[in-house]
Scaffold this motif. Structure first.
Motif, PDB file in Angstrom:
ATOM      1  N   MET A   1     -50.207 -28.437 135.752  1.00 46.89           N
ATOM      2  CA  MET A   1     -51.063 -27.832 134.733  1.00 46.89           C
ATOM      3  C   MET A   1     -52.535 -28.175 134.945  1.00 46.89           C
ATOM      4  O   MET A   1     -53.407 -27.339 134.764  1.00 46.89           O
ATOM      5  CB  MET A   1     -50.624 -28.304 133.338  1.00 46.89           C
TER       6      MET A   1
ATOM      7  N   THR B   1     -46.047 -23.755 120.475  1.00 48.34           N
ATOM      8  CA  THR B   1     -45.100 -24.535 121.285  1.00 48.34           C
ATOM      9  C   THR B   1     -44.704 -25.846 120.624  1.00 48.34           C
ATOM     10  O   THR B   1     -43.753 -26.501 121.092  1.00 48.34           O
ATOM     11  CB  THR B   1     -45.708 -24.852 122.659  1.00 48.34           C
TER      12      THR B   1
ATOM     13  N   PRO C   1     -43.711 -28.907 126.136  1.00 46.51           N
ATOM     14  CA  PRO C   1     -43.519 -27.882 127.174  1.00 46.51           C
ATOM     15  C   PRO C   1     -42.101 -27.360 127.155  1.00 46.51           C
ATOM     16  O   PRO C   1     -41.161 -28.103 126.830  1.00 46.51           O
ATOM     17  CB  PRO C   1     -43.817 -28.632 128.474  1.00 46.51           C
TER      18      PRO C   1
ATOM     19  N   SER D   1     -39.799 -20.870 129.410  1.00 40.54           N
ATOM     20  CA  SER D   1     -40.476 -21.236 130.655  1.00 40.54           C
ATOM     21  C   SER D   1     -40.595 -20.032 131.581  1.00 40.54           C
ATOM     22  O   SER D   1     -41.645 -19.806 132.194  1.00 40.54           O
ATOM     23  CB  SER D   1     -39.702 -22.356 131.352  1.00 40.54           C
TER      24      SER D   1
ATOM     25  N   SER E   1     -43.233 -17.699 130.217  1.00 34.84           N
ATOM     26  CA  SER E   1     -44.583 -18.213 130.479  1.00 34.84           C
ATOM     27  C   SER E   1     -45.011 -17.912 131.906  1.00 34.84           C
ATOM     28  O   SER E   1     -46.146 -17.469 132.153  1.00 34.84           O
ATOM     29  CB  SER E   1     -44.625 -19.724 130.229  1.00 34.84           C
ATOM     30  N   SER E   2     -44.110 -18.129 132.853  1.00 37.59           N
ATOM     31  CA  SER E   2     -44.428 -17.838 134.257  1.00 37.59           C
ATOM     32  C   SER E   2     -44.635 -16.344 134.478  1.00 37.59           C
ATOM     33  O   SER E   2     -45.515 -15.936 135.244  1.00 37.59           O
ATOM     34  CB  SER E   2     -43.309 -18.358 135.168  1.00 37.59           C
TER      35      SER E   2
ATOM     36  N   THR F   1     -51.329 -21.242 130.615  1.00 39.02           N
ATOM     37  CA  THR F   1     -51.118 -22.515 131.295  1.00 39.02           C
ATOM     38  C   THR F   1     -50.895 -23.652 130.303  1.00 39.02           C
ATOM     39  O   THR F   1     -50.090 -24.565 130.546  1.00 39.02           O
ATOM     40  CB  THR F   1     -52.334 -22.841 132.191  1.00 39.02           C
TER      41      THR F   1
ATOM     42  N   ASP G   1     -47.576 -25.323 128.908  1.00 38.43           N
ATOM     43  CA  ASP G   1     -46.889 -26.461 129.536  1.00 38.43           C
ATOM     44  C   ASP G   1     -47.441 -27.804 129.081  1.00 38.43           C
ATOM     45  O   ASP G   1     -47.042 -28.848 129.610  1.00 38.43           O
ATOM     46  CB  ASP G   1     -47.015 -26.371 131.062  1.00 38.43           C
TER      47      ASP G   1
ATOM     48  N   ASP H   1     -47.989 -31.197 127.100  1.00 38.61           N
ATOM     49  CA  ASP H   1     -47.129 -32.155 126.387  1.00 38.61           C
ATOM     50  C   ASP H   1     -48.032 -33.107 125.604  1.00 38.61           C
ATOM     51  O   ASP H   1     -48.636 -34.011 126.166  1.00 38.61           O
ATOM     52  CB  ASP H   1     -46.275 -32.930 127.384  1.00 38.61           C
TER      53      ASP H   1
ATOM     54  N   GLN I   1     -42.906 -20.716 140.722  1.00 38.43           N
ATOM     55  CA  GLN I   1     -42.198 -21.245 139.558  1.00 38.43           C
ATOM     56  C   GLN I   1     -40.972 -20.402 139.207  1.00 38.43           C
ATOM     57  O   GLN I   1     -39.948 -20.942 138.784  1.00 38.43           O
ATOM     58  CB  GLN I   1     -43.152 -21.311 138.363  1.00 38.43           C
TER      59      GLN I   1
END
Length: 224
Positions: free
Chosen positions: A1, A57, A61, A69, A72-73, A144, A147, A149, A221
């Motif tokens: 990230m 979120t 993440p 996930s 998001s990609s 981005t 992701d 945390d 990813q």
């Protein structure tokens, strides 16, 4: 990230359209104050976008290979493809319409913009900041941040650095103009003249580099 945010933040900081507009804001009457409210509004917009993503979120993440996930990609892939497409479109258009006539048109339009920005109020300067942000790149940054945390201190530092990095060019011009107005205005005039003749090339370079990076990163990813 972190690597993604560094690249996106740098791209936002040097994006020619917003830099050109800010140079004109600083060159206007009471430009230092207008530049300050522009920057504050710019940062507020950044924080609002990041806060919206983190609230969505929950500051956690998504698990690898989970539907969030993958989504998001996929979003980052779409944004990257869009940036590549936009950069290629600007490149093709410049080759078709480039030359002295295009340069003259750009000069005339920037002169009109200078006259308009010279008369704007502080409130209008604040309202311009969100409008002039490169929203394709801002969207890439938001995708981005999915992701991020928030249980880790380093995440807060990364997000803070991202906001500062994306605003660094504006902050540098504001500080320079505040403490050295004469030399700053001379250098800003030269910067504006350079951007006026190289704006399309700069936009193409920025969008293609970030777009290709996002496409490659997202594909990796998705398939890994």
């Amino acid at each position: 990230m972190v690597l993604d945010l560094v690249l996106i933040g740098l791209a936002i900081a040097v994006f020619p359209l917003s830099v050109t507009a800010f140079v004109l804001v600083l060159s206007a009457e009471r430009g230092i104050w207008k530049g300050l409210v522009f920057i504050l509004s710019w940062l507020a917009c950044f924080v609002a976008v990041l806060a919206a993503v983190l609230l969505t979120t929950g500051g956690k993440p998504p698990a690898p290979d989970s539907p969030p996930s993958t989504a998001s990609s996929a979003v980052k892939l779409a944004i990257g493809a869009g940036l590549v497409g936009y950069g290629w479109y600007r490149h093709v258009r410049r080759r078709r319409t480039g030359g002295p006539s295009a340069s003259s048109a750009s000069s005339g339009s920037s002169g009109g913009l200078t006259a308009r920005l010279d008369r704007i109020s502080l409130g209008t300067a604040a309202g311009l900041a969100p409008l002039l942000q490169p929203w394709g790149l801002v969207a890439a940054g938001a995708a981005t941040v999915v992701d991020a945390d928030l249980s880790e201190t380093s995440t807060y530092l990364a997000l803070f650095a991202y906001c500062v990095l994306a605003t660094s060019s504006l902050l540098a011009m504001e500080v320079y103009t505040t403490f050295a107005p004469v030399s700053a205005h001379a250098r800003l005039r030269k910067l504006h003249a350079w951007l006026r003749t190289h704006q399309d090339q700069a936009i193409v370079s920025v969008t293609l580099v970030v777009g290709l990076f996002l496409v490659g990163r997202s594909i990796h990813q998705l398939v890994s």
